[in-house]
Scaffold this motif. Sequence first.
Motif, short mmCIF file in Angstrom:
data_model
loop_
_atom_site.label_atom_id
_atom_site.label_comp_id
_atom_site.label_asym_id
_atom_site.label_seq_id
_atom_site.Cartn_x
_atom_site.Cartn_y
_atom_site.Cartn_z
N VAL A 79 0.89 -1.35 0.00
CA VAL A 79 0.06 0.00 -0.08
C VAL A 79 0.71 1.28 -0.05
CG1 VAL A 79 -1.77 -1.16 1.28
CG2 VAL A 79 -0.20 0.17 2.53
N LEU A 80 0.18 2.32 -0.49
CA LEU A 80 0.72 3.71 -0.38
C LEU A 80 0.74 4.04 1.16
CD1 LEU A 80 -0.64 5.26 -3.70
CD2 LEU A 80 1.69 4.23 -3.17
N PRO A 81 1.75 5.14 1.35
CA PRO A 81 1.57 5.87 2.84
C PRO A 81 -0.01 6.10 3.30
CG PRO A 81 3.31 6.72 1.68
CD PRO A 81 2.56 5.94 0.69
N TYR A 82 -0.16 5.76 4.43
CA TYR A 82 -1.46 5.89 4.87
C TYR A 82 -1.64 6.85 6.29
CZ TYR A 82 0.37 2.04 7.35
OH TYR A 82 1.10 1.30 8.23
N GLY A 83 -2.67 7.30 6.64
CA GLY A 83 -2.72 8.29 7.70
C GLY A 83 -2.95 7.73 8.97
N GLU A 84 -3.44 8.83 10.01
CA GLU A 84 -3.57 8.40 11.27
C GLU A 84 -4.65 7.51 11.60
OE1 GLU A 84 -2.02 8.54 14.98
OE2 GLU A 84 -1.36 9.30 13.25
N ALA A 86 -6.04 4.91 9.95
CA ALA A 86 -5.45 3.61 9.37
C ALA A 86 -4.63 3.15 10.58
CB ALA A 86 -4.86 3.66 8.11
N LYS A 87 -3.52 3.91 10.79
CA LYS A 87 -2.59 3.53 12.17
C LYS A 87 -3.40 2.90 13.37
CE LYS A 87 1.25 5.99 10.22
NZ LYS A 87 1.79 7.52 9.79
N GLU A 206 -19.31 -1.07 17.93
CA GLU A 206 -18.95 -0.30 19.25
C GLU A 206 -17.54 -0.14 19.27
OE1 GLU A 206 -21.08 -2.58 18.48
OE2 GLU A 206 -23.13 -2.45 19.58
N ALA A 207 -16.82 -1.42 19.07
CA ALA A 207 -15.34 -1.44 19.34
C ALA A 207 -14.57 -0.60 18.19
CB ALA A 207 -14.73 -2.66 19.15
N LEU A 208 -15.05 -0.33 16.98
CA LEU A 208 -14.51 0.75 16.09
C LEU A 208 -14.59 1.94 16.53
CD1 LEU A 208 -15.71 -0.69 12.52
CD2 LEU A 208 -13.37 -0.46 13.30
N ARG A 209 -15.85 2.54 17.27
CA ARG A 209 -16.11 3.73 17.53
C ARG A 209 -15.37 4.01 18.65
NH1 ARG A 209 -22.66 3.66 17.17
NH2 ARG A 209 -22.63 4.45 15.08
N GLU A 210 -14.85 3.33 19.40
CA GLU A 210 -13.71 3.70 20.64
C GLU A 210 -12.53 4.27 20.04
OE1 GLU A 210 -13.25 0.44 23.30
OE2 GLU A 210 -15.49 0.14 23.81
N VAL A 211 -12.18 3.83 18.98
CA VAL A 211 -10.89 4.14 18.31
C VAL A 211 -10.90 5.42 17.28
CG1 VAL A 211 -8.81 3.23 17.14
CG2 VAL A 211 -10.09 1.70 18.80
N VAL A 212 -12.11 5.21 16.46
CA VAL A 212 -12.10 6.30 15.24
C VAL A 212 -13.45 6.56 15.09
CG1 VAL A 212 -10.08 5.40 13.93
CG2 VAL A 212 -12.48 4.59 13.62
N PRO A 213 -13.63 7.97 14.57
CA PRO A 213 -15.19 8.13 14.20
C PRO A 213 -15.65 7.20 13.05
CG PRO A 213 -13.81 10.18 14.08
CD PRO A 213 -12.96 8.81 14.17
N VAL A 214 -17.05 6.71 13.23
CA VAL A 214 -17.49 5.76 12.17
C VAL A 214 -18.75 6.66 11.68
CG1 VAL A 214 -18.57 3.67 11.50
CG2 VAL A 214 -17.11 3.99 13.54
N THR A 215 -18.70 6.93 9.98
CA THR A 215 -19.86 7.53 9.19
C THR A 215 -21.05 6.94 9.39
OG1 THR A 215 -19.33 6.72 7.41
CG2 THR A 215 -17.97 8.62 7.83
#
Length: 363
Positions: A79-84, A86-87, A206-215
């Motif tokens: 992959v190409l460089p990715y952002g915060e 994804a990290k 719910e687990a995703l939302r603890e780490v990043v905003p989910v649309t």
Amino acid sequence: VEKAELAAGAEEAVTAIGEAAVVLQNGGIVAFPTETVYGLGADARDTGAVERIFQAKGRPSDNPLIVHIAEMEQLEQIVLPYGEVAKRLMLRFWPGPLTIVLPAREGAVSPRVTAGLDTVAVRMPDHVTALRLIAVSGCPIAAPSANRSGRPSPTRAAHVEEDLAGRIDGLVDSGPTGVGLESTVVEITEDGEAVRILRPGGIALEALREVVPVTPDSTVESVEQAAADKSGSPAGQEASAPRSPGMKYAHYAPQGAMQLVIGEPAAVRARIQDEVDAAQRRGEKTGVLTYTEHAPYYRADVVLASGSLTRLESAAQGLYAALREFDTHGVQAIWAEACPQEGIGHALMNRLSKAAGHRFIRV
Ligand code: TXA
Ligand code: MG
């Protein structure tokens, strides 16, 4: 490699993985376990090998594959460089049942893997056999679920044999898989600040939302909406162009016609029993897909519990085996009980809806 048994012992396990790795290095295709479902793997850089996956599965060629990696160095090659965002996801959920769609490095994997898209879906599975196979072969492994296209995904080696015996070069058997449903697939939104869920799965909303905003336009919200829109009507077209090509295809379907019944639990049970009674009077072989707590209430030809309502993880684990079992019994009409949309329940409802061809009964 005809079939390599892993369960027997550590020494055999090492041999099985070694043999499977050699098959992969030589352009072969091998089924192997992950923590979600069994995958059918090929070297992601080898177009001929990847082509064979599509042939073996009977999979439409515009549906791209997930690339499985064992270490972060492999990711940078693909992959190409990715952002915060994804990290953060990788740090929190890898290895694990989360697939992240990222901009692809040109020429790093076969165009057959990405179906010509400029993105590639990547995950690091949380399963020792899968990780060892990737490491020993030295290949990034492109792998869809190891079922014939349209069938429920395999959660046991026997399911892979049912669907693909004679069509693949090997099968590494490590017993039943843990999660039982496929990985959650996410993409990063255009502004790079959030994720959109393309396929609900092993990592809960719910687990995703603890780490990043989910649309909020993610597919997980859409099952209830679809049920409201299509209650009682036959399967329609899925709304607008799906962002994840795989979401537009019929999936996970048993051979019998299935309907998903949604509503207050007592009303759901009563309605299902009425439907079963009517179908039996028409001479149909009937099935009910329920949970251990409710199974004793039903009279039908085949009553199956995917798992317990008090632990939806168990229902996720048992869902695909149950769907396959209806076929074994030649059941013609199946009614499935909806489950609460929380935790793994989002993914469960998504798979139940698809197995039912989006035929809902709302009571
Ligand atoms: O748990 C899993 O994800 C299993 C195991 C074997 O890892 N694999 C799996 O693969 O479920 P498959 O091929 O059955 O589903 C892959 C999903 C499809 O919905 C596909 O459309 C989507 O990922 N996908 C793959 N590449 C994509 C991309 N570049 N952009 C958007 N969606 C993509
Ligand atoms: Mg699949």
